[in-house]
Design a protein around this motif. Sequence first.
Motif, mmCIF file in Angstrom:
data_model
loop_
_atom_site.group_PDB
_atom_site.id
_atom_site.type_symbol
_atom_site.label_atom_id
_atom_site.label_comp_id
_atom_site.label_asym_id
_atom_site.label_seq_id
_atom_site.Cartn_x
_atom_site.Cartn_y
_atom_site.Cartn_z
ATOM 1 N N LEU A 110 0.834 -1.200 0.000
ATOM 2 C CA LEU A 110 0.000 0.000 0.000
ATOM 3 C C LEU A 110 0.870 1.252 0.000
ATOM 4 N N TYR A 111 1.872 1.286 0.871
ATOM 5 C CA TYR A 111 2.741 2.458 0.929
ATOM 6 C C TYR A 111 3.570 2.608 -0.347
ATOM 7 N N ALA A 112 3.997 1.518 -0.925
ATOM 8 C CA ALA A 112 4.726 1.595 -2.202
ATOM 9 C C ALA A 112 3.822 2.178 -3.282
ATOM 10 N N ALA A 113 2.565 1.763 -3.300
ATOM 11 C CA ALA A 113 1.612 2.311 -4.274
ATOM 12 C C ALA A 113 1.341 3.785 -3.972
ATOM 13 N N LEU A 114 1.198 4.128 -2.707
ATOM 14 C CA LEU A 114 0.981 5.527 -2.335
ATOM 15 C C LEU A 114 2.119 6.416 -2.818
ATOM 16 N N ARG A 115 3.349 5.930 -2.671
ATOM 17 C CA ARG A 115 4.514 6.730 -3.084
ATOM 18 C C ARG A 115 4.559 6.948 -4.591
ATOM 19 N N ARG A 116 3.839 6.134 -5.345
ATOM 20 C CA ARG A 116 3.800 6.302 -6.801
ATOM 21 C C ARG A 116 2.748 7.322 -7.232
ATOM 22 N N LEU A 117 1.890 7.725 -6.298
ATOM 23 C CA LEU A 117 0.903 8.766 -6.598
ATOM 24 C C LEU A 117 1.569 10.139 -6.555
ATOM 25 N N PRO A 118 1.021 11.101 -7.277
ATOM 26 C CA PRO A 118 1.518 12.475 -7.136
ATOM 27 C C PRO A 118 1.355 12.948 -5.689
ATOM 28 N N GLU A 119 2.198 13.888 -5.260
ATOM 29 C CA GLU A 119 2.205 14.340 -3.873
ATOM 30 C C GLU A 119 0.822 14.759 -3.373
ATOM 31 N N ALA A 120 0.098 15.520 -4.165
ATOM 32 C CA ALA A 120 -1.220 16.008 -3.737
ATOM 33 C C ALA A 120 -2.193 14.848 -3.538
ATOM 34 N N ASP A 121 -2.167 13.869 -4.436
ATOM 35 C CA ASP A 121 -3.044 12.708 -4.304
ATOM 36 C C ASP A 121 -2.684 11.883 -3.076
ATOM 37 N N ARG A 122 -1.390 11.779 -2.813
ATOM 38 C CA ARG A 122 -0.926 11.050 -1.636
ATOM 39 C C ARG A 122 -1.505 11.656 -0.365
ATOM 40 N N ALA A 123 -1.446 12.964 -0.279
ATOM 41 C CA ALA A 123 -1.976 13.651 0.900
ATOM 42 C C ALA A 123 -3.466 13.379 1.067
ATOM 43 N N LEU A 124 -4.207 13.447 -0.018
ATOM 44 C CA LEU A 124 -5.648 13.183 0.036
ATOM 45 C C LEU A 124 -5.932 11.780 0.559
ATOM 46 N N VAL A 125 -5.230 10.794 0.020
ATOM 47 C CA VAL A 125 -5.487 9.395 0.399
ATOM 48 C C VAL A 125 -5.081 9.141 1.842
ATOM 49 N N VAL A 126 -3.933 9.662 2.258
ATOM 50 C CA VAL A 126 -3.491 9.445 3.642
ATOM 51 C C VAL A 126 -4.500 10.045 4.617
#
Length: 169
Positions: A110-126
């Motif tokens: 999950l975290y590896a996939a999160l790191r592949r998202l753009p920074e803004a999307d990562r923040a939203l999902v977290v």
Amino acid sequence: MSDDVRFQRLLDAHSPVLWRIAGAYARTRPDREDLYQEMLLQVWRALPSFRSEATERTWLTRIAFNVALGAVRQRDVRRTVDAPAAVDALATDAPDPLATTDRADALGRLYAALRRLPEADRALVVLSLDERSHAEIADVLGLSVSNVAVRLHRAKARLTTLVSDPVLP
């Protein structure tokens, strides 16, 4: 209430979200620990200036994301040598959820996939994984509630695709 007591109370209540943010922005355990410690240091430094204009949770999350995004931009997370002893002790004593859970492989993916998202999307999902409402996410990230809803829907769709990628570790 002293700053030490207030700081400890904040960490008792909110350290899991700091670890989640660190996991979303740092790949290795040492980098997550460094990022977590830098978040603690920045919270410690900002604590005297907290004016309760936002909730403590929102304020702390903003600081954590600012630290994480700064670390990503710098490409290296540095340890600050003037950290109070309390920050050093808490950073090393606090358990890293990715290193201590039975679900480490699933969380790692999950975290590896999160790191592949753009920074803004990562923040939203977290923030969404932290069970924040769209209004709270909007407040933390400075977006409109409707923008959060649309962008979060798209980010979750991308994340679902990334998690199912067989190439992902």
